[in-house]
Design a protein around this motif. Structure first.
Motif, PDB file in Angstrom:
ATOM      1  N   GLN A  43       0.811  -1.223   0.000  1.00 41.21           N
ATOM      2  CA  GLN A  43       0.000   0.000   0.000  1.00 41.21           C
ATOM      3  C   GLN A  43       0.840   1.266   0.000  1.00 41.21           C
ATOM      4  N   GLY A  44       2.099   1.157  -0.271  1.00 38.91           N
ATOM      5  CA  GLY A  44       2.910   2.355  -0.424  1.00 38.91           C
ATOM      6  C   GLY A  44       4.265   2.306   0.239  1.00 38.91           C
ATOM      7  N   ILE A  45       4.394   1.605   1.340  1.00 40.53           N
ATOM      8  CA  ILE A  45       5.683   1.575   2.034  1.00 40.53           C
ATOM      9  C   ILE A  45       6.749   0.964   1.132  1.00 40.53           C
ATOM     10  N   GLY A  46       6.430  -0.144   0.510  1.00 40.37           N
ATOM     11  CA  GLY A  46       7.401  -0.838  -0.334  1.00 40.37           C
ATOM     12  C   GLY A  46       7.766  -0.075  -1.588  1.00 40.37           C
ATOM     13  N   LEU A  47       6.955   0.894  -1.975  1.00 38.79           N
ATOM     14  CA  LEU A  47       7.214   1.662  -3.188  1.00 38.79           C
ATOM     15  C   LEU A  47       8.031   2.922  -2.925  1.00 38.79           C
ATOM     16  N   ASP A  48       8.090   3.353  -1.692  1.00 36.85           N
ATOM     17  CA  ASP A  48       8.810   4.570  -1.337  1.00 36.85           C
ATOM     18  C   ASP A  48      10.313   4.273  -1.325  1.00 36.85           C
ATOM     19  N   THR A  49      11.083   5.085  -2.027  1.00 33.56           N
ATOM     20  CA  THR A  49      12.527   4.840  -2.132  1.00 33.56           C
ATOM     21  C   THR A  49      13.234   4.932  -0.786  1.00 33.56           C
ATOM     22  N   ARG A  50      12.671   5.682   0.154  1.00 32.85           N
ATOM     23  CA  ARG A  50      13.287   5.783   1.484  1.00 32.85           C
ATOM     24  C   ARG A  50      13.178   4.482   2.254  1.00 32.85           C
ATOM     25  N   CYS A  51      12.295   3.595   1.806  1.00 36.80           N
ATOM     26  CA  CYS A  51      12.053   2.323   2.498  1.00 36.80           C
ATOM     27  C   CYS A  51      12.629   1.140   1.726  1.00 36.80           C
ATOM     28  N   ALA A  52      13.605   1.398   0.878  1.00 41.88           N
ATOM     29  CA  ALA A  52      14.147   0.349  -0.002  1.00 41.88           C
ATOM     30  C   ALA A  52      14.716  -0.849   0.758  1.00 41.88           C
ATOM     31  N   GLY A  53      15.142  -0.659   1.984  1.00 41.10           N
ATOM     32  CA  GLY A  53      15.705  -1.762   2.760  1.00 41.10           C
ATOM     33  C   GLY A  53      14.670  -2.667   3.397  1.00 41.10           C
ATOM     34  N   LEU A  54      13.411  -2.269   3.431  1.00 38.95           N
ATOM     35  CA  LEU A  54      12.385  -3.057   4.119  1.00 38.95           C
ATOM     36  C   LEU A  54      11.881  -4.272   3.336  1.00 38.95           C
ATOM     37  N   PRO A  55      11.634  -4.174   2.018  1.00 37.72           N
ATOM     38  CA  PRO A  55      11.112  -5.355   1.311  1.00 37.72           C
ATOM     39  C   PRO A  55      11.954  -6.632   1.462  1.00 37.72           C
ATOM     40  N   PRO A  56      13.299  -6.544   1.404  1.00 40.49           N
ATOM     41  CA  PRO A  56      14.065  -7.777   1.619  1.00 40.49           C
ATOM     42  C   PRO A  56      13.863  -8.373   3.021  1.00 40.49           C
ATOM     43  N   LEU A  57      13.673  -7.500   4.017  1.00 40.34           N
ATOM     44  CA  LEU A  57      13.443  -7.986   5.383  1.00 40.34           C
ATOM     45  C   LEU A  57      12.074  -8.643   5.512  1.00 40.34           C
ATOM     46  N   VAL A  58      11.073  -8.084   4.829  1.00 44.56           N
ATOM     47  CA  VAL A  58       9.741  -8.691   4.830  1.00 44.56           C
ATOM     48  C   VAL A  58       9.792 -10.034   4.097  1.00 44.56           C
ATOM     49  N   ASP A  59      10.532 -10.076   2.998  1.00 42.60           N
ATOM     50  CA  ASP A  59      10.691 -11.336   2.265  1.00 42.60           C
ATOM     51  C   ASP A  59      11.357 -12.394   3.140  1.00 42.60           C
ATOM     52  N   ALA A  60      12.386 -11.995   3.874  1.00 43.11           N
ATOM     53  CA  ALA A  60      13.083 -12.930   4.765  1.00 43.11           C
ATOM     54  C   ALA A  60      12.138 -13.433   5.857  1.00 43.11           C
ATOM     55  N   LEU A  61      11.318 -12.549   6.389  1.00 44.47           N
ATOM     56  CA  LEU A  61      10.341 -12.941   7.403  1.00 44.47           C
ATOM     57  C   LEU A  61       9.384 -13.982   6.822  1.00 44.47           C
ATOM     58  N   ARG A  62       8.857 -13.699   5.656  1.00 47.69           N
ATOM     59  CA  ARG A  62       7.899 -14.600   5.011  1.00 47.69           C
ATOM     60  C   ARG A  62       8.548 -15.946   4.692  1.00 47.69           C
ATOM     61  N   GLU A  63       9.759 -15.911   4.164  1.00 50.99           N
ATOM     62  CA  GLU A  63      10.452 -17.150   3.809  1.00 50.99           C
ATOM     63  C   GLU A  63      10.751 -18.003   5.032  1.00 50.99           C
ATOM     64  N   SER A  64      10.963 -17.368   6.169  1.00 54.01           N
ATOM     65  CA  SER A  64      11.271 -18.137   7.380  1.00 54.01           C
ATOM     66  C   SER A  64      10.065 -18.941   7.866  1.00 54.01           C
ATOM     67  N   THR A  65       8.872 -18.620   7.364  1.00 56.07           N
ATOM     68  CA  THR A  65       7.664 -19.352   7.785  1.00 56.07           C
ATOM     69  C   THR A  65       7.267 -20.456   6.809  1.00 56.07           C
ATOM     70  N   LEU A  66       7.929 -20.526   5.665  1.00 50.78           N
ATOM     71  CA  LEU A  66       7.471 -21.423   4.607  1.00 50.78           C
ATOM     72  C   LEU A  66       7.797 -22.893   4.833  1.00 50.78           C
ATOM     73  N   THR A  67       8.934 -23.209   5.407  1.00 51.09           N
ATOM     74  CA  THR A  67       9.346 -24.598   5.571  1.00 51.09           C
ATOM     75  C   THR A  67       9.207 -25.012   7.030  1.00 51.09           C
ATOM     76  N   PRO A  68       8.320 -25.955   7.311  1.00 49.10           N
ATOM     77  CA  PRO A  68       8.179 -26.410   8.705  1.00 49.10           C
ATOM     78  C   PRO A  68       9.481 -27.052   9.191  1.00 49.10           C
ATOM     79  N   ARG A  69       9.993 -26.570  10.299  1.00 52.24           N
ATOM     80  CA  ARG A  69      11.214 -27.097  10.888  1.00 52.24           C
ATOM     81  C   ARG A  69      11.277 -26.639  12.339  1.00 52.24           C
ATOM     82  N   PRO A  70      12.109 -27.264  13.140  1.00 55.43           N
ATOM     83  CA  PRO A  70      12.158 -26.913  14.566  1.00 55.43           C
ATOM     84  C   PRO A  70      12.526 -25.452  14.835  1.00 55.43           C
ATOM     85  N   GLU A  71      13.357 -24.850  13.983  1.00 57.63           N
ATOM     86  CA  GLU A  71      13.816 -23.477  14.214  1.00 57.63           C
ATOM     87  C   GLU A  71      12.837 -22.431  13.714  1.00 57.63           C
TER      88      GLU A  71
END
Length: 94
Positions: A43-71
């Motif tokens: 809705q806008g945060i990911g498109l703002d150039t000042r927030c360019a560092g956030l999308p990779p962190l959100v992607d990492a968060l999402r990816e950490s939930t994809l594979t069921p594992r103890p960690e």
């Protein structure tokens, strides 16, 4: 996006990440909160150039939930902490 609306959006995002982190600490993965985080980015945060560092962190968060594992919970909690730290750093610079 103007600075004030961006700061408000970032604070809302930070609260959503905190809620997810709290759920994770109780042993629950709340897919709805993850979807909310992604929607807020789209809705806008990911498109703002000042927030360019956030999308990779959100992607990492999402990816950490994809594979069921103890960690899964601890990795996702750490991803939440990194995202919240980045958001707070960004808000302090704005």
């Amino acid at each position: 996006m103007a600075t004030l609306p961006l700061v408000r959006s970032l604070r809302t995002l930070s609260r959503t990440v905190l809620m997810l982190q709290t759920e994770l600490r109780h042993g629950r993965v709340d897919e709805g909160l993850i979807a909310d985080i992604e929607a807020q980015m789209e809705q806008g945060i990911g498109l703002d150039t000042r927030c360019a560092g956030l999308p990779p962190l959100v992607d990492a968060l999402r990816e950490s939930t994809l594979t069921p594992r103890p960690e899964l919970l601890s990795d996702t909690i750490r991803a939440c902490e990194k995202l919240r730290d980045a958001i707070e750093g960004l808000v302090s610079r704005l």
